[in-house]
Scaffold this motif. Structure first.
Motif, PDB file in Angstrom:
ATOM      1  N   VAL A   1      15.237  10.737  -2.750  1.00  0.00           N
ATOM      2  CA  VAL A   1      14.900   9.433  -3.325  1.00  0.00           C
ATOM      3  C   VAL A   1      15.289   8.319  -2.351  1.00  0.00           C
ATOM      4  CG1 VAL A   1      15.462   7.824  -5.203  1.00  0.00           C
ATOM      5  CG2 VAL A   1      15.028  10.225  -5.714  1.00  0.00           C
ATOM      6  N   LEU A   2      16.457   8.463  -1.738  1.00  0.00           N
ATOM      7  CA  LEU A   2      16.914   7.439  -0.775  1.00  0.00           C
ATOM      8  C   LEU A   2      15.928   7.300   0.383  1.00  0.00           C
ATOM      9  CD1 LEU A   2      20.777   7.830  -0.345  1.00  0.00           C
ATOM     10  CD2 LEU A   2      19.477   6.436  -1.918  1.00  0.00           C
ATOM     11  N   VAL A   3      15.421   8.437   0.841  1.00  0.00           N
ATOM     12  CA  VAL A   3      14.471   8.397   1.961  1.00  0.00           C
ATOM     13  C   VAL A   3      13.156   7.778   1.480  1.00  0.00           C
ATOM     14  CG1 VAL A   3      13.141   9.834   3.566  1.00  0.00           C
ATOM     15  CG2 VAL A   3      15.551  10.347   3.167  1.00  0.00           C
ATOM     16  N   ALA A   4      12.702   8.188   0.283  1.00  0.00           N
ATOM     17  CA  ALA A   4      11.410   7.699  -0.230  1.00  0.00           C
ATOM     18  C   ALA A   4      11.433   6.188  -0.467  1.00  0.00           C
ATOM     19  CB  ALA A   4      11.055   8.438  -1.520  1.00  0.00           C
ATOM     20  N   GLN A   5      12.616   5.682  -0.821  1.00  0.00           N
ATOM     21  CA  GLN A   5      12.713   4.241  -1.116  1.00  0.00           C
ATOM     22  C   GLN A   5      12.417   3.361   0.091  1.00  0.00           C
ATOM     23  OE1 GLN A   5      15.985   3.992  -4.658  1.00  0.00           O
ATOM     24  NE2 GLN A   5      16.483   3.052  -2.757  1.00  0.00           N
TER      25      GLN A   5
ATOM     26  N   ILE B   1       9.200   1.472   0.070  1.00  0.00           N
ATOM     27  CA  ILE B   1       9.058   0.210  -0.688  1.00  0.00           C
ATOM     28  C   ILE B   1       9.366  -0.975   0.222  1.00  0.00           C
ATOM     29  CG2 ILE B   1       9.759  -1.107  -2.722  1.00  0.00           C
ATOM     30  CD1 ILE B   1      10.780   1.526  -3.940  1.00  0.00           C
ATOM     31  N   LEU B   2      10.488  -0.856   0.962  1.00  0.00           N
ATOM     32  CA  LEU B   2      10.870  -1.989   1.808  1.00  0.00           C
ATOM     33  C   LEU B   2       9.889  -2.170   2.966  1.00  0.00           C
ATOM     34  CD1 LEU B   2      12.923  -4.160   1.619  1.00  0.00           C
ATOM     35  CD2 LEU B   2      14.519  -2.794   2.943  1.00  0.00           C
ATOM     36  N   GLU B   3       9.223  -1.076   3.341  1.00  0.00           N
ATOM     37  CA  GLU B   3       8.245  -1.191   4.424  1.00  0.00           C
ATOM     38  C   GLU B   3       6.974  -1.928   3.999  1.00  0.00           C
ATOM     39  OE1 GLU B   3       9.391   2.341   7.557  1.00  0.00           O
ATOM     40  OE2 GLU B   3       7.746   2.715   6.174  1.00  0.00           O
ATOM     41  N   THR B   4       6.845  -2.240   2.717  1.00  0.00           N
ATOM     42  CA  THR B   4       5.714  -3.093   2.319  1.00  0.00           C
ATOM     43  C   THR B   4       6.005  -4.555   2.668  1.00  0.00           C
ATOM     44  OG1 THR B   4       6.541  -3.505   0.082  1.00  0.00           O
ATOM     45  CG2 THR B   4       5.109  -1.572   0.371  1.00  0.00           C
ATOM     46  N   MET B   5       7.251  -4.832   3.099  1.00  0.00           N
ATOM     47  CA  MET B   5       7.607  -6.200   3.500  1.00  0.00           C
ATOM     48  C   MET B   5       7.288  -6.346   4.994  1.00  0.00           C
ATOM     49  SD  MET B   5      11.341  -7.992   3.229  1.00  0.00           S
ATOM     50  CE  MET B   5      12.084  -7.001   4.517  1.00  0.00           C
ATOM     51  N   THR B   6       6.437  -7.289   5.329  1.00  0.00           N
ATOM     52  CA  THR B   6       6.023  -7.442   6.727  1.00  0.00           C
ATOM     53  C   THR B   6       7.113  -8.176   7.519  1.00  0.00           C
ATOM     54  OG1 THR B   6       5.056  -9.610   6.415  1.00  0.00           O
ATOM     55  CG2 THR B   6       3.614  -7.717   5.939  1.00  0.00           C
ATOM     56  N   PRO B   7       7.042  -8.083   8.871  1.00  0.00           N
ATOM     57  CA  PRO B   7       8.026  -8.820   9.691  1.00  0.00           C
ATOM     58  C   PRO B   7       8.055 -10.304   9.339  1.00  0.00           C
ATOM     59  CG  PRO B   7       6.734  -7.328  11.077  1.00  0.00           C
ATOM     60  CD  PRO B   7       6.140  -7.252   9.701  1.00  0.00           C
TER      61      PRO B   7
ATOM     62  N   GLY C   1      18.932  15.972   5.491  1.00  0.00           N
ATOM     63  CA  GLY C   1      18.578  14.834   4.623  1.00  0.00           C
ATOM     64  C   GLY C   1      19.162  13.528   5.145  1.00  0.00           C
ATOM     65  N   VAL C   2      20.420  13.580   5.592  1.00  0.00           N
ATOM     66  CA  VAL C   2      21.059  12.362   6.113  1.00  0.00           C
ATOM     67  C   VAL C   2      20.359  11.931   7.403  1.00  0.00           C
ATOM     68  CG1 VAL C   2      23.205  11.380   7.007  1.00  0.00           C
ATOM     69  CG2 VAL C   2      23.281  12.921   5.042  1.00  0.00           C
ATOM     70  N   GLN C   3      20.029  12.918   8.240  1.00  0.00           N
ATOM     71  CA  GLN C   3      19.331  12.585   9.496  1.00  0.00           C
ATOM     72  C   GLN C   3      17.946  12.007   9.212  1.00  0.00           C
ATOM     73  OE1 GLN C   3      19.610  15.486  12.724  1.00  0.00           O
ATOM     74  NE2 GLN C   3      21.204  16.520  11.573  1.00  0.00           N
ATOM     75  N   GLU C   4      17.315  12.512   8.160  1.00  0.00           N
ATOM     76  CA  GLU C   4      15.994  12.005   7.770  1.00  0.00           C
ATOM     77  C   GLU C   4      16.102  10.528   7.362  1.00  0.00           C
ATOM     78  OE1 GLU C   4      14.555  15.172   5.163  1.00  0.00           O
ATOM     79  OE2 GLU C   4      12.926  13.809   4.608  1.00  0.00           O
ATOM     80  N   TRP C   5      17.160  10.217   6.596  1.00  0.00           N
ATOM     81  CA  TRP C   5      17.351   8.817   6.194  1.00  0.00           C
ATOM     82  C   TRP C   5      17.552   7.949   7.435  1.00  0.00           C
ATOM     83  CZ3 TRP C   5      20.903   4.929   6.847  1.00  0.00           C
ATOM     84  CH2 TRP C   5      20.619   3.751   6.132  1.00  0.00           C
ATOM     85  N   ARG C   6      18.373   8.439   8.370  1.00  0.00           N
ATOM     86  CA  ARG C   6      18.634   7.646   9.579  1.00  0.00           C
ATOM     87  C   ARG C   6      17.328   7.400  10.344  1.00  0.00           C
ATOM     88  NH1 ARG C   6      24.083   7.084  10.699  1.00  0.00           N
ATOM     89  NH2 ARG C   6      25.482   8.748  10.056  1.00  0.00           N
TER      90      ARG C   6
END
Ligand code: HEM
Length: 264
Positions: free
Chosen positions: A82-86, A89-95, A214-219
């Motif tokens: 879930v942490l990785v999937a979230q 959501i934040l990537e819908t925010m543009t620079p 999983g932790v590396q995936e989040w990073r």
């Protein structure tokens, strides 16, 4: 029977919804700042739960309940997904949307998340500098100090294997738990034996690999999000930004479990 002096528990009173909804306090009127705050707060809540569950895994290992520990590890892995999937959501925010309020963050940064550091400490990556960022007597410092002195998940696992009858070298069992977990050829030999002859504990090893991955995936997802949002700009926390974060990706928490793959 209802007691007039203690009102019936409701959804709102049990979950403290009023208090929770009062905790998002943007520093600008920009639309996207609420998303930025909510997502970080949600992460902090999940970090709290991750720590709670990881403490449970260590307790279960100490009680020689390997199967129960595996069950709890599965819950941890599901949370990590879930942490990785979230990140999506934040990537819908543009620079440009981020730039509308980024300067309001001043020097604040996820770099200062004590719960993330606590999780790193539990996984064996401890750093005095992470503790020194927090003032004496604060919740964050007290929690980090306790985890600095405590055994890591890897230590709990090695002690468990010893009690399961494996000849874990004594220097591993008495190692200084404040030091990083180092690869050990003797432990690797034992792990190969576990994988080849002990499917139950082999499964437990696999769940630890899942956790590490999983932790590396989040990073990895976090650094990509950072790259696409701020490029090569330095971080608000004072690091070089994406370059610093990239240097943390791919470093395993449990090196022995990765080393043995080629020998299986
Ligand atoms: C637009 C979104 C984000 C950007 C641009 C961003 C940027 C950065 C940067 C540049 C760093 C390096 C430290 C620094 O100099 O500040 C960092 C670290 C960190 N961020 Fe983020 N971040 C974002 C979202 C998040 C979210 C949603 C979380 C969730 C809690 C988070 C957690 C962390 C953590 C834990 C670190 C420390 C990592 C480490 O030291 O290995 N970040 N972030």
């Amino acid at each position: 029977m209802s007691n007039p002096e203690s009102p019936a528990i409701t959804y709102g009173s049990y979950l403290k919804v009023d208090e929770l909804l009062a905790l998002q306090q943007p520093r600008s009127d920009e639309h996207d700042e609420i998303l930025f705050i909510v997502i970080h707060q949600v992460y902090e809540l999940w970090f709290k739960e991750l720590l709670h569950e990881t403490d449970r895994v260590m307790d279960l290992l100490r009680q020689d309940m390997g199967d129960r520990a595996q069950h709890t590890l599965k819950r941890i892995l599901t949370i990590l997904k879930v942490l990785v999937a979230q990140v999506d959501i934040l990537e819908t925010m543009t620079p440009l949307e981020f730039l509308t309020f980024r300067n309001r963050l001043a020097a604040a940064s996820g770099f200062q998340s004590d719960q993330f550091r606590q999780f790193e400490f539990v996984l064996g990556a401890k750093s005095r500098a992470a503790i020194d960022r927090f003032g004496e007597g604060t919740r964050a410092r007290t929690a980090l100090e306790a985890r600095w002195n405590a055994a890591t998940l890897w230590d709990a696992f090695l002690h468990y294997l010893r009690r399961e009858g494996y000849d874990i070298p004594s220097e591993q069992l008495t190692r200084d738990v404040t030091m990083p977990v180092e690869a050990s050829p003797q432990v690797q030999e034992i792990l190969i034996d576990v994988y080849q002859n002990d499917p139950r504990n082999g499964e437990l090893c696999e769940r630890l690999v899942d956790l590490d991955e999983g932790v590396q995936e989040w990073r990895y997802r976090h650094v990509k999000m950072v790259e696409r949002t701020i490029g090569r700009k330095p971080g608000t926390g004072g690091s070089s930004g994406a370059a610093y974060l990239a240097s943390t990706v791919g470093k395993p928490a449990f090196p022995d479990l990765w080393e043995i793959r080629a020998s299986l």
